[in-house]
Design a protein around this motif. Structure first.
Motif, short mmCIF file in Angstrom:
data_model
loop_
_atom_site.label_atom_id
_atom_site.label_comp_id
_atom_site.label_asym_id
_atom_site.label_seq_id
_atom_site.Cartn_x
_atom_site.Cartn_y
_atom_site.Cartn_z
N ALA A 44 40.70 46.35 50.46
CA ALA A 44 41.01 45.68 51.74
C ALA A 44 41.23 46.69 52.86
CB ALA A 44 42.26 44.79 51.58
N THR A 45 41.80 47.86 52.52
CA THR A 45 42.10 48.85 53.55
C THR A 45 40.97 49.87 53.71
OG1 THR A 45 43.31 50.08 51.84
CG2 THR A 45 44.62 48.70 53.31
N ARG A 54 34.74 42.73 50.77
CA ARG A 54 35.86 43.09 51.65
C ARG A 54 36.68 41.85 52.05
NH1 ARG A 54 36.34 47.51 55.42
NH2 ARG A 54 38.60 47.78 55.58
N GLY A 55 36.02 40.77 52.43
CA GLY A 55 36.71 39.57 52.89
C GLY A 55 37.60 38.96 51.81
N VAL A 58 40.67 41.26 51.45
CA VAL A 58 41.59 41.10 52.58
C VAL A 58 42.34 39.78 52.46
CG1 VAL A 58 41.71 40.74 55.08
CG2 VAL A 58 40.29 42.59 54.16
N ILE A 62 46.40 39.44 52.11
CA ILE A 62 47.18 38.69 53.12
C ILE A 62 47.95 37.57 52.43
CG2 ILE A 62 46.97 37.11 55.09
CD1 ILE A 62 44.67 38.87 56.10
#
Lengths: 145, 136
Positions: A44-45, A54-55, A58, A62
């Motif tokens: 994610a980072t 990636r999505g 992330v 979150i």
């Protein structure tokens, strides 16, 4: 309550654990991936070039504080005591580096890998549990706790 | 759809960590403290977590693909080497010192942001050091 262990919260632990396992099962059966927090956090980072899209990484990362926030809201607060910031920085550096080198942490190797009976995860989990026990024993011996 | 599933999974995971008491570093450290006031709660959390996952692995073997993606993307379960072992030992040392592993640390950003921020930032720093020093 468990006799002899007045501070233990076995029921809350089991319920929370079942939720964690269900969350990991959703990742596995829904998206075909391991719910490993260290790997997803690195992804994610941008600190890992392979792994989940990636999505997805992330969104999962979150979700962690979002879920914690909802529980805190409903329960009226969650007690927590932290070591001194200096210790936390040392611990964080080692955890970040170690989980990447070891390809996972308590979630990926512990919950997901052990339940898969992965030899590699069983070895990693035994090693980090063992070194965790040894570290805290040494801290006690040194009078740090 | 995939994003929503990942968010739901993360939120359920974070809620579970919080309910189980794992957002309290002192409770986690008490599990590792065999010579102090040992607290077995973490064993119940791991045990509880493995029940749905053990069932999920059984289902996984029966189906061709996950319900919201094209294929399973799972790690190799065999390769064991020195790097893996060293990484695991280091992780355990950091876990013992701080009473935090990545999941509870990130979840705690919503509960005790100021207290947990040094750990999370250092953890990302440790991951960055790995990223730029170790060839995989």
């Amino acid at each position: 309550m468990i006799p002899g262990f007045p501070d233990a919260q076995p029921i809350a632990g089991l319920i929370g654990g079942l939720m964690i396992g269900l969350a990991a099962a959703i990742m596995l059966l829904g998206l075909g991936r391991i719910a490993g927090v260290s790997g997803l956090a690195a992804r994610a980072t941008g600190l890992s070039s392979s792994g989940a899209p990636r999505g997805v990484a992330v969104a999962f990362i979150i979700g962690l504080p979002l879920g914690a926030w909802i529980v805190a809201l409903l329960s009226g607060g969650v007690p927590a005591t932290f070591p001194a910031p200096g210790l936390l920085i040392v611990a964080g550096l080692i955890v970040g580096f170690g989980t990447r080198l070891g390809s996972g942490c308590t979630s990926g190797h512990g919950v997901c890998g052990l339940s898969r009976l992965s030899r590699r995860s069983i070895m990693v989990t035994a090693l980090f549990m063992g070194s965790g026990f040894a570290t805290v024993a040494l801290m006690r011996l040194a009078g740090a706790i | 759809m995939r994003i929503m599933i990942a968010l739901l999974s993360g939120a359920l995971f974070g809620a579970g960590l919080t309910i189980s008491g794992m957002a309290d570093p002192m409770r986690v450290r008490a599990f590792l403290d065999l010579f102090g006031a040992w607290d077995p709660t973490l064993a119940f959390v791991m045990g509880g977590g493995m029940i749905p996952m053990a069932l999920a692995w059984i289902v996984q073997k029966q189906v061709d693909r996950p319900f919201a993606d094209h294929a399973f993307t799972l790690p190799d379960t065999r390769a064991i080497d020195g790097k893996l072992a060293l990484g695991a030992i280091l992780f355990g040392i950091g876990w013992g010192i701080g009473g935090l592993c990545p999941g509870p640390a990130i979840a705690s950003l919503a509960l005790t942001p100021a207290a947990v921020a040094p750990f999370v930032l250092a953890m990302l720093g440790g991951m960055a050091i790995h990223r730029f020093t170790i060839k995989s």
